[in-house]
Every structure is written in structure tokens, then in C-alpha cells.
Design a protein around this motif. Structure first.
Motif, mmCIF file in Angstrom:
data_model
loop_
_atom_site.group_PDB
_atom_site.id
_atom_site.type_symbol
_atom_site.label_atom_id
_atom_site.label_comp_id
_atom_site.label_asym_id
_atom_site.label_seq_id
_atom_site.Cartn_x
_atom_site.Cartn_y
_atom_site.Cartn_z
ATOM 1 N N THR A 1 0.845 -1.197 0.000
ATOM 2 C CA THR A 1 0.000 0.000 0.000
ATOM 3 C C THR A 1 0.872 1.236 0.000
ATOM 4 O OG1 THR A 1 -1.629 1.260 1.281
ATOM 5 C CG2 THR A 1 -0.112 -0.149 2.503
ATOM 6 N N ARG A 2 0.333 2.331 -0.521
ATOM 7 C CA ARG A 2 1.066 3.588 -0.549
ATOM 8 C C ARG A 2 0.749 4.447 0.674
ATOM 9 N NH1 ARG A 2 3.383 5.480 -4.955
ATOM 10 N NH2 ARG A 2 2.835 7.619 -4.379
ATOM 11 N N ASN A 3 -0.056 3.922 1.590
ATOM 12 C CA ASN A 3 -0.490 4.735 2.725
ATOM 13 C C ASN A 3 0.669 5.138 3.635
ATOM 14 O OD1 ASN A 3 -3.100 4.615 1.878
ATOM 15 N ND2 ASN A 3 -3.687 2.910 3.192
ATOM 16 N N ILE A 4 1.661 4.255 3.773
ATOM 17 C CA ILE A 4 2.799 4.598 4.630
ATOM 18 C C ILE A 4 3.559 5.772 4.033
ATOM 19 C CG2 ILE A 4 4.995 3.770 5.545
ATOM 20 C CD1 ILE A 4 3.835 1.046 5.834
ATOM 21 N N LYS A 5 3.782 5.739 2.724
ATOM 22 C CA LYS A 5 4.475 6.851 2.075
ATOM 23 C C LYS A 5 3.700 8.149 2.224
ATOM 24 C CE LYS A 5 6.952 4.264 -1.517
ATOM 25 N NZ LYS A 5 7.191 4.136 -2.970
ATOM 26 N N ILE A 6 2.386 8.072 2.071
ATOM 27 C CA ILE A 6 1.563 9.268 2.185
ATOM 28 C C ILE A 6 1.656 9.848 3.586
ATOM 29 C CG2 ILE A 6 -0.813 10.104 2.156
ATOM 30 C CD1 ILE A 6 -1.343 8.092 -0.111
ATOM 31 N N ALA A 7 1.671 8.958 4.608
ATOM 32 C CA ALA A 7 1.779 9.431 5.986
ATOM 33 C C ALA A 7 3.119 10.112 6.231
ATOM 34 C CB ALA A 7 1.586 8.261 6.951
ATOM 35 N N LEU A 8 4.195 9.567 5.668
ATOM 36 C CA LEU A 8 5.525 10.143 5.869
ATOM 37 C C LEU A 8 5.669 11.487 5.172
ATOM 38 C CD1 LEU A 8 7.843 7.015 5.464
ATOM 39 C CD2 LEU A 8 7.032 8.061 7.573
ATOM 40 N N ARG A 9 4.894 11.734 4.122
ATOM 41 C CA ARG A 9 5.023 12.984 3.368
ATOM 42 C C ARG A 9 4.612 14.199 4.175
ATOM 43 N NH1 ARG A 9 2.726 10.780 -2.469
ATOM 44 N NH2 ARG A 9 4.548 9.457 -2.897
ATOM 45 N N ARG A 10 3.924 13.988 5.300
ATOM 46 C CA ARG A 10 3.560 15.119 6.144
ATOM 47 C C ARG A 10 4.790 15.827 6.699
ATOM 48 N NH1 ARG A 10 -1.706 15.538 7.798
ATOM 49 N NH2 ARG A 10 -3.093 13.826 7.214
ATOM 50 N N THR B 1 1.122 2.351 12.643
ATOM 51 C CA THR B 1 -0.138 2.316 11.904
ATOM 52 C C THR B 1 -0.215 3.616 11.108
ATOM 53 O OG1 THR B 1 -1.370 3.368 13.695
ATOM 54 C CG2 THR B 1 -1.247 0.962 13.717
ATOM 55 N N ILE B 2 -1.145 3.712 10.194
ATOM 56 C CA ILE B 2 -1.267 4.932 9.402
ATOM 57 C C ILE B 2 -1.553 6.122 10.307
ATOM 58 C CG2 ILE B 2 -2.499 6.068 7.533
ATOM 59 C CD1 ILE B 2 -0.667 3.709 6.750
ATOM 60 N N ASN B 3 -2.505 5.951 11.233
ATOM 61 C CA ASN B 3 -2.817 7.030 12.151
ATOM 62 C C ASN B 3 -1.627 7.355 13.049
ATOM 63 O OD1 ASN B 3 -3.982 7.646 15.183
ATOM 64 N ND2 ASN B 3 -5.141 8.720 13.593
ATOM 65 N N GLY B 4 -0.928 6.311 13.513
ATOM 66 C CA GLY B 4 0.232 6.528 14.362
ATOM 67 C C GLY B 4 1.349 7.252 13.638
ATOM 68 N N LEU B 5 1.593 6.882 12.383
ATOM 69 C CA LEU B 5 2.633 7.556 11.597
ATOM 70 C C LEU B 5 2.275 9.013 11.332
ATOM 71 C CD1 LEU B 5 3.531 4.775 8.998
ATOM 72 C CD2 LEU B 5 4.909 5.532 10.929
ATOM 73 N N GLU B 6 1.011 9.286 11.054
ATOM 74 C CA GLU B 6 0.600 10.670 10.817
ATOM 75 C C GLU B 6 0.799 11.509 12.067
ATOM 76 O OE1 GLU B 6 -3.394 10.382 9.439
ATOM 77 O OE2 GLU B 6 -2.807 10.044 7.337
ATOM 78 N N ALA C 1 2.984 10.887 14.448
ATOM 79 C CA ALA C 1 4.428 11.026 14.640
ATOM 80 C C ALA C 1 5.003 12.099 13.735
ATOM 81 C CB ALA C 1 5.102 9.683 14.397
ATOM 82 N N MET C 2 4.572 12.147 12.482
ATOM 83 C CA MET C 2 5.084 13.146 11.555
ATOM 84 C C MET C 2 4.653 14.555 11.966
ATOM 85 S SD MET C 2 6.952 11.370 9.602
ATOM 86 C CE MET C 2 7.159 10.198 10.974
ATOM 87 N N ARG C 3 3.428 14.683 12.480
ATOM 88 C CA ARG C 3 2.984 15.993 12.972
ATOM 89 C C ARG C 3 3.838 16.434 14.167
ATOM 90 N NH1 ARG C 3 -2.417 14.208 11.628
ATOM 91 N NH2 ARG C 3 -2.678 13.363 13.734
ATOM 92 N N GLN C 4 4.193 15.460 15.019
ATOM 93 C CA GLN C 4 5.044 15.782 16.173
ATOM 94 C C GLN C 4 6.423 16.270 15.716
ATOM 95 O OE1 GLN C 4 4.435 15.585 19.624
ATOM 96 N NE2 GLN C 4 6.469 16.468 19.822
ATOM 97 N N LEU C 5 7.003 15.606 14.728
ATOM 98 C CA LEU C 5 8.320 15.998 14.244
ATOM 99 C C LEU C 5 8.292 17.326 13.491
ATOM 100 C CD1 LEU C 5 9.732 12.588 12.908
ATOM 101 C CD2 LEU C 5 10.443 13.819 14.959
ATOM 102 N N ALA C 6 7.156 17.647 12.887
ATOM 103 C CA ALA C 6 7.057 18.867 12.080
ATOM 104 C C ALA C 6 6.802 20.114 12.928
ATOM 105 C CB ALA C 6 5.943 18.718 11.051
ATOM 106 N N ARG C 7 6.586 19.949 14.224
ATOM 107 C CA ARG C 7 6.303 21.117 15.083
ATOM 108 C C ARG C 7 7.518 22.028 15.202
ATOM 109 N NH1 ARG C 7 2.926 18.469 20.190
ATOM 110 N NH2 ARG C 7 1.042 17.965 19.021
#
Length: 398
Positions: free
Chosen positions: A188-197, A385-390, A392-398
Motif C-alpha cells: 500500500t502507498r499509505n505509509i508513504k503518504i503518511a511520511l510525506r507530512r 499504523t497509518i494514524n500513528g505515523l501521521e 508522529a510526523m505531525r510531532q516531528l514537524a512542530r
């Protein structure tokens, strides 16, 4: 059979050439393994090592070769009807105990890590024979804290092929870890999409990309004469330092970790990765097969990569609490400083950090070591998980 094996490896994505296949046939004709005629009496293990040596030229493909080999020869023990020579090992697994919860509760602990190690050294000096089924000596199938295939809530595992209870505070065996395959094709491409945040783009390099808006505006100002404007290409300038737990209980999560690793390498231009086992101590490594000879000091990470790098731990955080909180608690070697000291140093250097845990979030509350790591991370642990990765990426982007 070997022709089918050759095409099976090609289908698995291994770049095996005809020349390498012919070299394998020549080695078999020369009786490099097994007595008698071609493949006569050769064990499957002998053939595995020969085939891997001849056919695989890049160590990063060993894991893929192992999976393809296991799938093709599933259920096969020898290449012909010849009995393999099976050695009788001192720590032979005879039976796996099936104790009731009440029986397990009655097995008392020895009084902590120091007492356990002191008693273990005494037994090494006293014991000279194999033992099994008891509650004192180093052996198999008993309730002693030392040995294999038994049960004790706080023990040292020796000579066991895999973890069962996952409560050993030290493992007295050399274990072989494998690098994660970074070319796994995601389902699935969902992991890549989550990381793009997390991606941040900046224009850099030579002017190669058409700036359509500026070209139109400049042409209009130039009385209709075409005036093409170029700008540098946009590149993702996020820098990610990834530390991956490998071996032990992480074997249950290889597929998911490989998918995450593969997606990260695809999405982030600036990605550096290193391996550790259970908890980070004074060194990490790049190649699991040479982890004892080619190490990178953790202090080097602290000085080489700046605070603008994002730190991502990937691991199940499932280990003995001694490995985090006490010196000499590592199951791999005699570490001079506790794991939490090194974790604190890393988090002080890299304020933007998260821990990705492939274990289901619902069981985290039942693992003492996970709770300790969560507190060290100040709650910045997220499920893979997809929600977990999203999150995590929001946390790193702060």
C-alpha cells in the motif's frame, strides 16, 4: 530442480546470472559439498551456504535470498535420501514446559540482577555435566534461572533457538541479525503518504525547472515576446536519522519494519540509518553481519549530525528493564553505562524525536520496558499504523 530454483530466485528479485548458475553446477560436479556423485548425500544446509556464496554477491540481498530459499525448499531436509549427521548438543531441547499460572507464580526470583549474575558465575565453576529438568543447575526444560526451554520469571537464556517468554535479562549466545531489506515493495502507498507530512521543500541546484507563472508574467510585460523563466528544482530538505532495533523480539515485526524502512528511503533524500539491539548504548552499526567489527560510536552520531536532524527510533521497546536502567544490563555485551543515559544524550542532542513501535498499542501498558521508554521519550511513542505515523510526523514537524 535446480533450473526451477534459478528462475524462482529471479522471480524473487535476485539478479542471478547464467554464469553464476553454471558456476553452482560446476561446484556441485566437483563435489564441493557431500560425498559421492552430484549432490549425493549433501544436506540442505550445505547446499544453502554453497548457493548463497556462489549466487549472491551483495550482502544486502541475503535476507531476500533466505526467504526465497525457504519458500522453494519448504519441507525438504536433504537433496537426496540421505540422513544428515545431527550432532547431540549439550543444551538439547527435550521438552517445553507447560506450567499453569499458579505454578509459574510459585517460582521465586533470585533477588535482582547482581545476585543472578553472581550465582551464575558460581555455577559455571561448579558444573561440569549436562543437566535437564531441574531447578538449580544450568540446563534445559526446568525452572532454573539458567538454561533453555524452561520457565523462570527472571533468568539467563543459554542455547535456545528463539525467545519464548521474552523475560530473560541476559542472553548468553551469539546471535546473527539480518539487515532490513530497503527495497521491499509496499502493498500500500499509505505509509508513504503518511511520511510525506514531514517533507519540506526548498529550491536548490541549477535552474532546470520551468517557472510557468513568472514566464507568463514576463512575456506579457515583454509585449508578447516569449521570455522563459527557469528556477531550481524543488527538493525535500528534511534530514532524518533513523535508529532501527533488530533481532530478538523484533523478528516478529520484520515485514512491517521493512515496509517502513523502504518507504522512508523513498520519501527522504537525506536519510541516515543505524542499527541497535533493544536499547541504544555506546555504539551502533550499519551492517548486522559485521556489527562486532564495524561499529559507529554513539558519540560520533551526537557530534556529526546537528539539531536540525529528526531522530526516529523504530523498535518494540520489549526487553528486560535492566537493559535500560542498569549498567552491564545489555543482553549483548557488558555495557559500562545504562541505556537510559544514552537515550537522554540522544534526546538532548536531537530535540525533534519520536519512537515508532510496531507492537499493538493496546498491549503497551502490560510491558514495563515500554512504559520506561515512553517516559524517556516524554510520551512521543507512536504505533506503526497509518494514524500513528501521521501523528508522529505531525510531532516531528512542530
Amino acid at each position: 530442480m535446480l533450473a526451477g530454483f534459478f528462475f524462482h530466485l529471479r522471480d524473487a528479485g535476485l539478479k542471478v546470472s547464467i554464469n553464476e548458475y553454471l558456476a553452482l553446477l560446476d561446484a556441485l560436479d566437483a563435489q564441493v559439498i557431500g560425498p559421492g556423485s552430484t549432490m549425493g548425500g549433501a544436506s540442505l544446509e550445505d547446499f544453502y551456504y554453497l548457493a548463497r556464496t556462489v549466487l549472491v554477491k551483495d550482502e544486502s540481498f541475503y535476507d531476500r535470498f533466505d526467504r526465497a530459499f525457504g519458500a522453494y525448499f519448504k519441507g525438504v531436509t536433504t537433496l537426496v535420501d540421505a540422513r544428515p549427521d545431527i550432532p547431540l548438543e549439550w543444551l538439547l531441547r527435550r521438552s517445553e514446559l507447560d506450567l499453569t499460572p499458579e505454578e509459574k507464580a510459585r517460582i521465586e526470583k533470585l533477588g535482582g540482577f547482581d545476585a543472578l549474575m553472581k550465582r551464575f558465575r558460581e555455577l559455571l565453576d561448579q558444573q561440569h555435566d549436562r543437566h535437564e529438568g531441574g531447578n538449580r543447575w544450568i540446563g534445559t526444560g526446568g525452572t532454573s534461572p539458567y538454561g533453555a526451554y524452561g520457565y523462570n520469571p527472571e533468568g539467563i537464556r543459554i542455547g535456545q533457538d528463539r525467545s519464548r517468554e521474552r523475560r530473560a535479562i541476559k542472553v548468553w549466545d551469539e546471535r546473527a541479525f539480518k539487515d532490513y531489506d530497503d527495497s521491499v515493495e509496499l502493498g500500500t502507498r499509505n505509509i508513504k503518504i503518511a511520511l510525506r507530512r514531514l517533507r519540506r521543500f526548498a529550491r536548490e541546484g541549477s535552474e532546470l525547472e520551468l517557472d510557468l507563472e513568472d514566464t507568463i508574467s514576463s512575456t506579457a510585460r515583454n509585449a508578447g515576446w516569449l521570455d522563459i523563466k527557469l528556477v531550481p528544482e524543488r527538493h525535500n530538505n528534511v534530514k532524518v536519522l533513523m535508529l532501527l532495533d533488530v533481532g530478538g523480539s523484533m523478528d516478529d515485526h520484520i515485514r512491517r519494519t521493512e515496509e517502513l524502512f523502504s518507504a522512508a528511503k523513498s520519501e527522504f533524500k537525506h536519510l541516515e540509518f543505524f542499527y541497535f539491539h533493544n536499547c541504544v548504548y555506546d555504539y551502533v552499526w550499519k551492517n548486522n553481519r559485521r556489527r562486532h567489527s564495524e561499529r559507529t560510536a554513539t558519540f560520533d552520531l551526537l557530534h556529526k549530525y546537528g539539531a536540525d536532524w529528526k531522530l526516529v527510533f523504530v523498535g518494540d521497546a520489549t526487553m528486560s528493564p535492566y537493559e535500560i536502567m542498569q549498567a552491564h544490563g545489555s543482553v549483548e555485551y557488558d555495557n559500562a553505562e545504562p541505556g537510559h543515559v544514552w537515550m537522554t544524550r540522544l534526546l538532548d542532542t536531537f530535540p525533534k524525536a519520536v519512537w515508532l513501535n510496531p507492537e499493538p498499542e493496546g498491549i503497551w501498558q502490560y510491558r514495563q520496558s515500554i512504559d520506561i521508554i515512553q517516559r524517556l521519550m516524554h510520551g512521543r511513542m507512536f504505533p506503526v499504523t497509518i494514524n500513528g505515523l501521521e501523528r508522529a510526523m505531525r510531532q516531528l514537524a512542530r
